[in-house]
Each structure stands twice: as structure tokens, then as C-alpha cells.
Design a protein around this motif. Sequence first.
Motif, PDB file in Angstrom:
ATOM      1  N   SER A   3       0.857  -1.189   0.000  1.00 42.76           N
ATOM      2  CA  SER A   3       0.000   0.000   0.000  1.00 42.76           C
ATOM      3  C   SER A   3       0.893   1.240   0.000  1.00 42.76           C
ATOM      4  CB  SER A   3      -0.896   0.007   1.238  1.00 42.76           C
ATOM      5  OG  SER A   3      -0.118   0.193   2.410  1.00 42.76           O
ATOM      6  N   ASP A   4       0.326   2.375  -0.336  1.00 41.91           N
ATOM      7  CA  ASP A   4       1.087   3.628  -0.324  1.00 41.91           C
ATOM      8  C   ASP A   4       1.631   3.897   1.079  1.00 41.91           C
ATOM      9  OD1 ASP A   4       0.398   3.879  -3.000  1.00 41.91           O
ATOM     10  OD2 ASP A   4      -1.213   5.320  -2.621  1.00 41.91           O
ATOM     11  N   GLU A   5       0.815   3.615   2.096  1.00 36.03           N
ATOM     12  CA  GLU A   5       1.215   3.853   3.487  1.00 36.03           C
ATOM     13  C   GLU A   5       2.367   2.930   3.887  1.00 36.03           C
ATOM     14  OE1 GLU A   5      -2.775   5.177   2.584  1.00 36.03           O
ATOM     15  OE2 GLU A   5      -1.949   3.152   2.449  1.00 36.03           O
ATOM     16  N   TYR A  61       3.923   6.385  -8.170  1.00 40.13           N
ATOM     17  CA  TYR A  61       2.579   6.061  -8.639  1.00 40.13           C
ATOM     18  C   TYR A  61       1.738   5.565  -7.469  1.00 40.13           C
ATOM     19  CZ  TYR A  61       4.462   6.374 -13.338  1.00 40.13           C
ATOM     20  OH  TYR A  61       5.051   6.826 -14.484  1.00 40.13           O
ATOM     21  N   PRO A  62       0.482   5.993  -7.373  1.00 39.82           N
ATOM     22  CA  PRO A  62      -0.375   5.516  -6.284  1.00 39.82           C
ATOM     23  C   PRO A  62      -0.705   4.033  -6.451  1.00 39.82           C
ATOM     24  CG  PRO A  62      -1.680   6.790  -7.852  1.00 39.82           C
ATOM     25  CD  PRO A  62      -0.223   6.902  -8.272  1.00 39.82           C
ATOM     26  N   TYR A  63      -1.167   3.434  -5.375  1.00 41.46           N
ATOM     27  CA  TYR A  63      -1.499   2.012  -5.370  1.00 41.46           C
ATOM     28  C   TYR A  63      -2.375   1.627  -6.554  1.00 41.46           C
ATOM     29  CZ  TYR A  63      -3.299  -2.522  -4.111  1.00 41.46           C
ATOM     30  OH  TYR A  63      -3.647  -3.847  -4.157  1.00 41.46           O
ATOM     31  N   SER A  64      -3.425   2.396  -6.807  1.00 40.73           N
ATOM     32  CA  SER A  64      -4.382   2.027  -7.864  1.00 40.73           C
ATOM     33  C   SER A  64      -3.696   1.899  -9.224  1.00 40.73           C
ATOM     34  CB  SER A  64      -5.530   3.034  -7.939  1.00 40.73           C
ATOM     35  OG  SER A  64      -5.035   4.328  -8.199  1.00 40.73           O
ATOM     36  N   SER A  65      -2.748   2.770  -9.524  1.00 31.40           N
ATOM     37  CA  SER A  65      -2.020   2.700 -10.801  1.00 31.40           C
ATOM     38  C   SER A  65      -1.078   1.510 -10.823  1.00 31.40           C
ATOM     39  CB  SER A  65      -1.217   3.978 -11.045  1.00 31.40           C
ATOM     40  OG  SER A  65      -2.080   5.079 -11.178  1.00 31.40           O
ATOM     41  N   ARG A  66      -0.368   1.282  -9.719  1.00 33.46           N
ATOM     42  CA  ARG A  66       0.560   0.146  -9.659  1.00 33.46           C
ATOM     43  C   ARG A  66      -0.209  -1.175  -9.755  1.00 33.46           C
ATOM     44  NH1 ARG A  66       2.922   0.027  -4.704  1.00 33.46           N
ATOM     45  NH2 ARG A  66       1.564   1.627  -3.833  1.00 33.46           N
ATOM     46  N   GLU A  67      -1.374  -1.231  -9.122  1.00 33.32           N
ATOM     47  CA  GLU A  67      -2.202  -2.438  -9.169  1.00 33.32           C
ATOM     48  C   GLU A  67      -2.703  -2.689 -10.591  1.00 33.32           C
ATOM     49  OE1 GLU A  67      -5.638  -4.983  -9.124  1.00 33.32           O
ATOM     50  OE2 GLU A  67      -5.730  -2.857  -9.598  1.00 33.32           O
ATOM     51  N   GLU A  68      -3.104  -1.627 -11.281  1.00 36.58           N
ATOM     52  CA  GLU A  68      -3.586  -1.776 -12.664  1.00 36.58           C
ATOM     53  C   GLU A  68      -2.477  -2.275 -13.585  1.00 36.58           C
ATOM     54  OE1 GLU A  68      -5.657   0.914 -16.195  1.00 36.58           O
ATOM     55  OE2 GLU A  68      -5.662   1.677 -14.137  1.00 36.58           O
ATOM     56  N   LEU A  69      -1.278  -1.720 -13.420  1.00 38.43           N
ATOM     57  CA  LEU A  69      -0.140  -2.164 -14.237  1.00 38.43           C
ATOM     58  C   LEU A  69       0.167  -3.638 -13.999  1.00 38.43           C
ATOM     59  CD1 LEU A  69       2.203   0.930 -13.831  1.00 38.43           C
ATOM     60  CD2 LEU A  69       1.289   0.067 -15.997  1.00 38.43           C
ATOM     61  N   LEU A  70       0.287  -4.040 -12.732  1.00 37.80           N
ATOM     62  CA  LEU A  70       0.616  -5.438 -12.425  1.00 37.80           C
ATOM     63  C   LEU A  70      -0.480  -6.386 -12.904  1.00 37.80           C
ATOM     64  CD1 LEU A  70       2.172  -5.375  -8.851  1.00 37.80           C
ATOM     65  CD2 LEU A  70       3.327  -5.805 -11.020  1.00 37.80           C
ATOM     66  N   SER A  71      -1.726  -6.017 -12.684  1.00 34.99           N
ATOM     67  CA  SER A  71      -2.851  -6.877 -13.077  1.00 34.99           C
ATOM     68  C   SER A  71      -2.918  -7.081 -14.581  1.00 34.99           C
ATOM     69  CB  SER A  71      -4.170  -6.274 -12.588  1.00 34.99           C
ATOM     70  OG  SER A  71      -4.207  -6.285 -11.186  1.00 34.99           O
ATOM     71  N   ARG A  89       0.352 -10.624 -18.208  1.00 28.60           N
ATOM     72  CA  ARG A  89      -0.239 -11.949 -18.439  1.00 28.60           C
ATOM     73  C   ARG A  89       0.259 -13.014 -17.473  1.00 28.60           C
ATOM     74  NH1 ARG A  89       3.019 -11.274 -23.093  1.00 28.60           N
ATOM     75  NH2 ARG A  89       4.828 -12.640 -23.107  1.00 28.60           N
ATOM     76  N   PHE A  90       1.415 -12.810 -16.868  1.00 33.62           N
ATOM     77  CA  PHE A  90       1.945 -13.821 -15.945  1.00 33.62           C
ATOM     78  C   PHE A  90       1.588 -13.539 -14.486  1.00 33.62           C
ATOM     79  CE2 PHE A  90       5.086 -11.092 -17.945  1.00 33.62           C
ATOM     80  CZ  PHE A  90       5.461 -10.282 -16.888  1.00 33.62           C
ATOM     81  N   VAL A  91       0.847 -12.460 -14.221  1.00 33.25           N
ATOM     82  CA  VAL A  91       0.349 -12.160 -12.873  1.00 33.25           C
ATOM     83  C   VAL A  91      -1.124 -12.541 -12.830  1.00 33.25           C
ATOM     84  CG1 VAL A  91      -0.127 -10.339 -11.186  1.00 33.25           C
ATOM     85  CG2 VAL A  91       2.032 -10.319 -12.462  1.00 33.25           C
ATOM     86  N   ASP A  92      -1.475 -13.447 -11.920  1.00 30.16           N
ATOM     87  CA  ASP A  92      -2.846 -13.943 -11.844  1.00 30.16           C
ATOM     88  C   ASP A  92      -3.708 -13.202 -10.834  1.00 30.16           C
ATOM     89  OD1 ASP A  92      -2.636 -16.299 -13.702  1.00 30.16           O
ATOM     90  OD2 ASP A  92      -1.029 -16.773 -12.293  1.00 30.16           O
ATOM     91  N   GLU A  93      -3.069 -12.631  -9.812  1.00 31.47           N
ATOM     92  CA  GLU A  93      -3.832 -11.991  -8.743  1.00 31.47           C
ATOM     93  C   GLU A  93      -2.944 -10.961  -8.052  1.00 31.47           C
ATOM     94  OE1 GLU A  93      -6.040 -13.496  -4.620  1.00 31.47           O
ATOM     95  OE2 GLU A  93      -5.099 -14.955  -5.953  1.00 31.47           O
ATOM     96  N   VAL A  94      -3.545  -9.843  -7.662  1.00 30.27           N
ATOM     97  CA  VAL A  94      -2.837  -8.795  -6.916  1.00 30.27           C
ATOM     98  C   VAL A  94      -3.698  -8.441  -5.708  1.00 30.27           C
ATOM     99  CG1 VAL A  94      -1.912  -6.440  -6.968  1.00 30.27           C
ATOM    100  CG2 VAL A  94      -1.806  -7.858  -9.034  1.00 30.27           C
ATOM    101  N   PHE A  95      -3.062  -8.325  -4.544  1.00 30.48           N
ATOM    102  CA  PHE A  95      -3.788  -7.875  -3.354  1.00 30.48           C
ATOM    103  C   PHE A  95      -2.932  -6.843  -2.631  1.00 30.48           C
ATOM    104  CE2 PHE A  95      -1.083 -11.153  -1.605  1.00 30.48           C
ATOM    105  CZ  PHE A  95      -0.760 -10.703  -0.337  1.00 30.48           C
ATOM    106  N   MET A  96      -3.573  -6.044  -1.771  1.00 33.52           N
ATOM    107  CA  MET A  96      -2.873  -4.989  -1.047  1.00 33.52           C
ATOM    108  C   MET A  96      -2.170  -5.545   0.185  1.00 33.52           C
ATOM    109  SD  MET A  96      -4.272  -1.393   0.593  1.00 33.52           S
ATOM    110  CE  MET A  96      -4.833  -0.747  -0.980  1.00 33.52           C
ATOM    111  N   GLU A  97      -0.853  -5.359   0.224  1.00 30.33           N
ATOM    112  CA  GLU A  97      -0.075  -5.697   1.418  1.00 30.33           C
ATOM    113  C   GLU A  97      -0.065  -4.457   2.297  1.00 30.33           C
ATOM    114  OE1 GLU A  97       4.300  -7.279   2.884  1.00 30.33           O
ATOM    115  OE2 GLU A  97       4.148  -6.303   0.931  1.00 30.33           O
ATOM    116  N   GLU A  98      -0.642  -4.577   3.480  1.00 30.85           N
ATOM    117  CA  GLU A  98      -0.760  -3.425   4.366  1.00 30.85           C
ATOM    118  C   GLU A  98       0.223  -3.449   5.532  1.00 30.85           C
ATOM    119  OE1 GLU A  98      -4.988  -1.891   4.649  1.00 30.85           O
ATOM    120  OE2 GLU A  98      -5.308  -4.036   4.290  1.00 30.85           O
ATOM    121  N   SER A  99       0.824  -4.629   5.790  1.00 32.08           N
ATOM    122  CA  SER A  99       1.724  -4.748   6.929  1.00 32.08           C
ATOM    123  C   SER A  99       2.793  -5.804   6.661  1.00 32.08           C
ATOM    124  CB  SER A  99       0.924  -5.146   8.171  1.00 32.08           C
ATOM    125  OG  SER A  99       1.788  -5.510   9.222  1.00 32.08           O
TER     126      SER A  99
END
Length: 132
Positions: free
Chosen positions: A37-39, A51-61, A64-74
Motif C-alpha cells: 500500500s502507499d502507506e 505512482y499511487p497504489y491504484s495505478s501500480r495495481e492496474e499495471l501489475l494486473s 499476463r503472468f500475474v494472476d492476482e494482486v492484493f494490497m499488502e498493508e503490513s
Amino acid sequence: MRRIITFGTFDVLHVGHIRILKRAKAYGDHLTVGLSSDELNFSKKGRNPIYPYSSREELLSSLRFVDEVFMEESLEKKREYITQHNADALVMGNDWEGKFDEFKDICDVIYLPRTPSISTTEIIEIIRDVHS
């Protein structure tokens, strides 16, 4: 199905990121990325990501070799994240060598060599130098 998990900020996406994610996926059938996460990035590095989380998540998602992205908060929840995502292996860059061995009781832990001579920090410094 063999499930792989990795973690990172993946800010200013570059060829080093692409190569390590592709190599991580080669260890299994499903690649999950815990994206800081940004924090969390600020607490780790003392600066906000470019880049904010939403942009980084969109790029990774979109890869084709990335199946799932979730927010790491800790950072302290890595064991929980590995378990939640049923990971068979944790793959990280070798700059983290030995730091995640504590998870060998629940999954394989694999450290991959990083792409030499490229880092997000280096790219940011070059851009700052050019524009100052």
C-alpha cells in the motif's frame, strides 16, 4: 496447481520487475503479488511511491503472468498472507536472501537474482538529476 506468492512495491515498473515476476511465475501455475500500500511504502522507504497504489495495481494486473494482486498493508502479516493465498512457494529477489527463511515451515522460499544495474531508486535519482 502450484501457487506462488511474491511481495513488493513495483513502483516505476521496469524490466527488472518484469523479469523477476516472469521467473517467479515459472515456479508454478498461479502467481499472486502482494503489492505494498502507499502507506506501507512510506513506512518502509520514507517516501511516497511515484505512482499511487491504484495505478501500480492496474499495471501489475495487466501482466499476463500475474494472476492476482492484493494490497499488502503490513510487513508483519506475511505469514498470514502466505496462508490466506494458499501459497506453495514464496519467491523474492536475492537482496532479501535469508530474510524470509522463517516461512520455510509453511512453504518453499526461493530467492532469485535481481537484474543487475537497475533499480527503481536509481531510476528516480536519474530523473531527479535531469530535472534539477
